[in-house]
Structures are given as structure tokens and as C-alpha cells.
Design a protein around this motif. Structure first.
Motif, mmCIF file in Angstrom:
data_model
loop_
_atom_site.group_PDB
_atom_site.id
_atom_site.type_symbol
_atom_site.label_atom_id
_atom_site.label_comp_id
_atom_site.label_asym_id
_atom_site.label_seq_id
_atom_site.Cartn_x
_atom_site.Cartn_y
_atom_site.Cartn_z
ATOM 1 N N VAL A 147 0.886 -1.173 0.019
ATOM 2 C CA VAL A 147 -0.163 0.279 -0.634
ATOM 3 C C VAL A 147 0.780 1.269 0.115
ATOM 4 N N SER A 148 1.861 0.902 1.241
ATOM 5 C CA SER A 148 2.843 2.702 0.868
ATOM 6 C C SER A 148 3.871 2.542 -0.442
ATOM 7 N N ARG A 149 4.179 1.484 -0.819
ATOM 8 C CA ARG A 149 4.754 1.432 -1.696
ATOM 9 C C ARG A 149 3.289 2.432 -3.507
ATOM 10 N N LEU A 184 5.749 1.197 -6.796
ATOM 11 C CA LEU A 184 5.477 -0.443 -6.834
ATOM 12 C C LEU A 184 6.115 -0.815 -8.325
ATOM 13 N N THR A 185 6.980 -1.572 -8.734
ATOM 14 C CA THR A 185 7.164 -1.702 -9.535
ATOM 15 C C THR A 185 7.275 -2.762 -10.003
ATOM 16 N N LEU A 186 6.663 -2.818 -11.549
ATOM 17 C CA LEU A 186 6.407 -4.215 -12.368
ATOM 18 C C LEU A 186 7.447 -5.008 -12.998
ATOM 19 N N ASP A 220 3.455 -8.888 -14.837
ATOM 20 C CA ASP A 220 4.171 -9.236 -13.851
ATOM 21 C C ASP A 220 3.714 -10.066 -12.560
ATOM 22 N N ARG A 221 4.623 -11.956 -12.577
ATOM 23 C CA ARG A 221 3.724 -13.342 -12.278
ATOM 24 C C ARG A 221 2.858 -13.010 -11.203
ATOM 25 N N GLU A 275 -4.996 -1.614 -8.143
ATOM 26 C CA GLU A 275 -4.052 -0.873 -8.638
ATOM 27 C C GLU A 275 -3.249 -1.765 -9.149
ATOM 28 N N ILE A 276 -2.940 -2.944 -9.291
ATOM 29 C CA ILE A 276 -1.909 -3.292 -9.602
ATOM 30 C C ILE A 276 -2.842 -3.661 -11.229
#
Ligand code: ADP
Length: 493
Positions: free
Chosen positions: A325-327, A333-335, A375-376, A457-458
Motif C-alpha cells: 500500500v505504501s509503495r 510499486l514496480t512491475l 508481472d507473474r 492498483e496492480i
């Protein structure tokens, strides 16, 4: 010149509510003297006073009634009738004619009085209405000034025609009379800091589309250099014919809340980082403890340890959700995208979760092989979240269907349960951060309401879509649609 014109113009006296008789008396007297001067001096035939005396003085009475109300009109009538009497008395008409003259004067007195009364009354009514409207306007203005939010009214060309004190304070400049072009250089940017085009201003959008824009969040650099966070709503104002007249904007300064939110996010980020390391070490110690316990052959102690390990795993999941959540909040948050078979990922995830959930039957409905570029691990996270929710919110021994379908450009995964379901009003909100459906009568479930937010978000970052169809008491189906990897062959080369 202009001053005397406005003094004489009856329209400028509308709404004044001053009904003096002085000017009507003096002016009508002046008119009578002028008439006598014309008859005695200019044409020298005083007895030829004609029909003009009726119309000129009627016009004067109408004028004074409209300018000075009933009193002004009646004052003019009195002077006119006195003048008519003076004419009758000073001219040497035969007695029979004089009788007719007195009768006509009496009739005219009645007609004039009626006209003065009706027009004067109308003028006084208009005055009352104007005064009432002005009072209403003042009251509204006072309310607008007292409001704790900024309020701006802009005409259809984008010029501010009214702004309350609060909007001037928030935006750091006097807004009255400012045009849309003058406001734009304040440097509006979207919440994540990237610059947005001026056409995306709620005000500009409401002006161009004619539709209301509600609760848009912006950050903005004021002319004094201070960065502020705003929530703006803009709504067009239409007349009865549907024509746009103006746009009203409400500006809310949410800088203090945003600062608190930022501090909270910082705290969550720091706390979850700090918690991650001790939990990882705890798990390692627990594993080595489990090995030692196995040698002691103490089933009770082993059971207790299993529970501790299970709870530690839960704790680790929660901490990693908090970190995610904070990322997401900080855009970190990187994929790590790769090409892989979605069917395999679903089968593996379901297999893993089936082992953990013995109370529900997970049924996979297979599809032709589908390859995605994604992103698996993150998609595994989304699937796990949807399936564990389905398990969590459905009764024992029920089925959970996991289906994969291929469309022309996308693949859709659905997870269907026959559990408690979600009320319509909550269906959109469950994807918000830290949102949980609460029902005091129903039992509560463990969780912090982060799973669906992270999943959304993902999926969003994969240019996909997530949504739910549900009816309370019958169950829910969550859908995730992802773009297909059409470039997989090119990527391999
Ligand atoms: P939590 O950790 O609380 O489950 P989620 O973000 O995963 O958080 O879910 C948010 C809320 O959505 C839950 O509190 C629950 O009320 C509702 N919800 C999610 N999945 C389901 C489901 N399959 N059936 C019924 N309610 C659900």
C-alpha cells in the motif's frame, strides 16, 4: 449633465422608496406657468387654451406617479386641477360654457386621480420587489462570505464575476475580475505531481462540456510559491431554456488533511519496513525450533508451534500488504513483466490454495492456452486475494468457480462464490483503500481492507480492469480482464 438626466430619469429612482411631493408640485407649477406664458405672451390669446393642456398635464401626472409614487402623482393632479380652475376663472367664457368646463374639469380630476393612483401603486410595488431582491442578494452574499470553502462564480467567457473572501485567501490572490487565462499560470498539477493541461481545470471542463465536475483533487503552486492541495467542484448554471449562464466552483483547501495523510503514509511505510526484518528472523527461528521439536516427539508442543507459525505467516502477509500500500501511495510499486501462460499460473495458485482450504471446493474451468505479458508475482497476488476472499466470505462445503476466458484482445479471469454477497452500494467502495463492508449484525472477518485496493492498483498498472457482480445472500463474482500478449513472438526473436 449626466447627473441631471439621471435625476429626471424615473428608471433610476426605481427601488429608492422616497416618495417626495416637492419636485412634482414645483415642476407641475412650472409647467402651468410656462403654459400661461405661452398663451399670454407668445400667442397673446389666453382664451385659446386647447386640448394640449389635457395631454401635456396627463403626461406630467403619469411621469410623476412613476417617478415619485402615489404621493407625487396626486400632488401633480392637485396642481393641474388648480391650474384648470384658474383658467376657467380668468377667461370670459359664457356661463353655459363655464358649466361644461367645470364638469369636464371634475371628470378629468377623477380620471387623473385614478391614473396617478394606479401608476404610483405599481411603482411602489416594483420598489418593494427590488428592495426584497437586494436584501436576498445581500443575505446570500453574507452567507457566501462566511462559508469555510472558497466559492467562485465565473461567466461563460471564464471571467470571475464573484469570489468570496475564502477563495481569495486559498488561492492567494484577489479573484474578482480575473479571467480563466490569468488563473491558469498558477501552475496546476495533478496529485502525483505531473503537470496537467489547463483544459483539465474543473472550471474549464465545466465551461466546455456544460457538465458538473465533482471533487477533483489538484495541487497548485500559488503566486507566493506555496504548494497547496485543493479539491474543486465546478457546476454550470443554466437558465430555463438550458442555456449556460455561468459556472459556480467550490474550492476546498485540503492541504492540512493531505499533510496528515502524507505523515500517516510515511509512518506506515517506516513501521512496515521495521516490522519486516524481525518477522523474517522470527520465522527462521521458528523453523529451526520445529526441527528440534520433531526430535522430542511432543505433539502438543508441535501443535502450538504450528499455530504460532500460522499466525506469524498472517503477520508477514499483513506487513507485506502494508508495504505494498505504501509503495502504491508513493508510486514505488514496480512491475517485472514477462511473458507467461496464465492457465499455468491459475492452476498453480488454485492447487496451493486448495491445500490450505479444505472446507470449499475450488473448481477451475479451463480455457485454451492464454499468454500474457505481465508481472507473474503481482498477478499471483491478485488471484490469491480474490480466491481467499471467496473462501473467507462463503459457507463451508460450497463451490468456488475460477474461470478463464479468451476474448479478441483480452483474457478475463472470474472468481465466483456462493457466499454472503456485497450490497450494491458497497460494490464500488470495496476497491478503495482500507475499505471493509461493515454490518453490525453479521460476523466480522479478519482483514484490513487492503487486498482489493492492492489488486485494483496492480490490474490498473497492467492496463486491465477489475470489477464485481454480486447480490447479497447469493454470492459474488469478481472479474479481472488483462490485455493479451500479442507481441510474444516478436519479443522471443
Ligand atoms: P479484507 O482484507 O477485509 O478482505 P479486501 O480489500 O480484500 O479486504 O476486501 C474488502 C471488503 O470487500 C471486505 O471487507 C468484504 O467486506 C468485501 N468482500 C471482498 N470479497 C468479497 C466476497 N468474495 N464476498 C463478499 N464480500 C467480499
Amino acid at each position: 449633465m449626466r447627473k441631471s438626466f439621471s435625476y429626471l430619469n424615473p428608471i433610476t429612482h426605481l427601488g429608492e422608496k422616497k416618495y417626495s411631493t416637492r419636485f412634482p408640485v414645483l415642476a407641475t407649477l412650472g409647467l402651468a406657468l410656462l403654459s400661461e406664458f405661452y398663451l399670454y405672451v407668445v400667442i397673446r390669446k389666453p382664451e385659446t387654451v386647447g386640448i394640449y393642456a389635457i395631454f401635456v398635464f396627463l403626461a406630467a401626472i403619469i411621469y410623476f406617479s412613476f417617478r415619485n409614487g402615489i404621493r407625487g402623482g396626486l400632488a401633480s393632479v392637485v396642481i393641474t386641477i388648480l391650474y384648470y380652475a384658474e383658467i376657467i376663472l380668468t377667461r370670459n367664457a359664457p356661463p353655459a360654457e363655464k358649466v361644461v368646463q367645470w364638469q369636464t374639469t371634475l371628470l378629468l380630476a377623477i380620471v387623473y386621480t385614478l391614473i396617478a393612483y394606479i401608476i404610483g401603486w405599481l411603482k411602489q410595488r416594483i420598489d418593494v420587489l427590488i428592495e426584497r431582491e437586494a436584501d436576498e442578494k445581500k443575505r446570500l452574499q453574507a452567507i457566501l462570505e462566511q462559508l469555510p470553502v472558497g466559492v467562485m462564480v465565473t461567466d461563460i467567457h471564464g471571467t470571475t464575476v464573484h469570489s468570496n473572501k475564502q477563495s481569495d485567501v486559498i488561492l492567494g490572490m484577489e479573484m474578482d475580475g480575473k479571467t480563466n487565462d490569468e488563473i491558469r499560470p498558477l501552475g496546476v498539477s495533478k496529485y502525483n505531481g505531473s503537470q496537467i493541461s489547463p483544459s483539465k481545470w474543473p472550471l474549464s471542463q465545466a465551461l466546455t462540456t456544460g457538465k458538473a465536475v465533482v471533487g477533483k483533487e489538484f495541487s497548485l503552486t500559488r503566486t507566493d510559491g506555496k504548494m497547496i492541495h485543493l479539491q474543486i467542484s465546478a457546476s454550470p448554471i443554466h437558465n430555463h431554456e438550458g442555456e449556460m449562464l455561468a459556472v459556480a466552483s467550490i474550492i476546498n483547501d485540503i492541504t492540512p488533511q493531505k499533510e496528515i495523510d502524507e505523515r500517516k503514509d510515511d509512518f506506515v511505510n517506516m513501521a512496515s519496513h521495521e516490522l519486516k526484518t524481525p518477522i523474517t528472523s522470527m520465522k527462521l527461528y521458528l523453523q529451526s525450533l520445529r526441527k528440534r521439536l520433531a526430535q522430542l516427539n511432543d505433539p502438543k508442543a508441535e501443535m502450538t508451534l504450528s499455530r504460532i507459525i500460522y499466525q506469524t505467516d498472517r503477520l508477514q502477509e499483513l506487513v507485506s500488504e502494508l508495504l505494498d500500500v505504501s509503495r502504491l501511495q508513493t508510486g514505488k510499486l514496480t512491475l517485472n513483466k514477462e511473458s507467461f501462460c496464465l492457465n499455468t499460473l491459475i492452476n498453480e495458485t488454485v492447487e496451493e490454495l486448495s491445500a490450505a482450504s479444505k472446507n470449499q471446493h475450488l473448481i477451475v474451468e479451463s480455457a485454451p492456452k492464454i499468454v500474457v505479458f505481465a508481472d507473474r508475482f503481482r498477478l499471483y497476488q491478485v488471484l490469491t486475494n480474490l480466491i481467499t476472499n471467496a473462501i473467507k466470505y462463503s459457507p463451508q462445503n460450497s463451490n468456488i468457480h475460477i474461470t478463464l476466458k479468451k476474448q479478441t484482445r483480452s483474457a478475463t479471469i472470474s472468481v465466483q462464490d456462493f457466499g454472503v454477497g456485497i450490497p450494491k452500494a458497497e460494490q464500488k467502495k470495496i476497491f478503495n483503500r482500507l475499505y471493509q463492508v461493515t454490518d453490525p449484525k453479521k460476523k466480522t472477518f479478519a482483514g484490513l481492507g487492503m487486498g482489493l485496493y492492492i489488486s485494483k492498483e496492480i490490474v490498473k498498472r497492467h492496463k486491465g480492469r477489475i470489477w464485481v457482480k454480486s447480490s447479497p445472500g447469493k454470492g459474488s463474482t469478481f472479474y479481472v480482464s488483462l490485455p493479451l500478449d500479442n507481441n510474444s513472438k516478436r519479443r522471443k526473436k
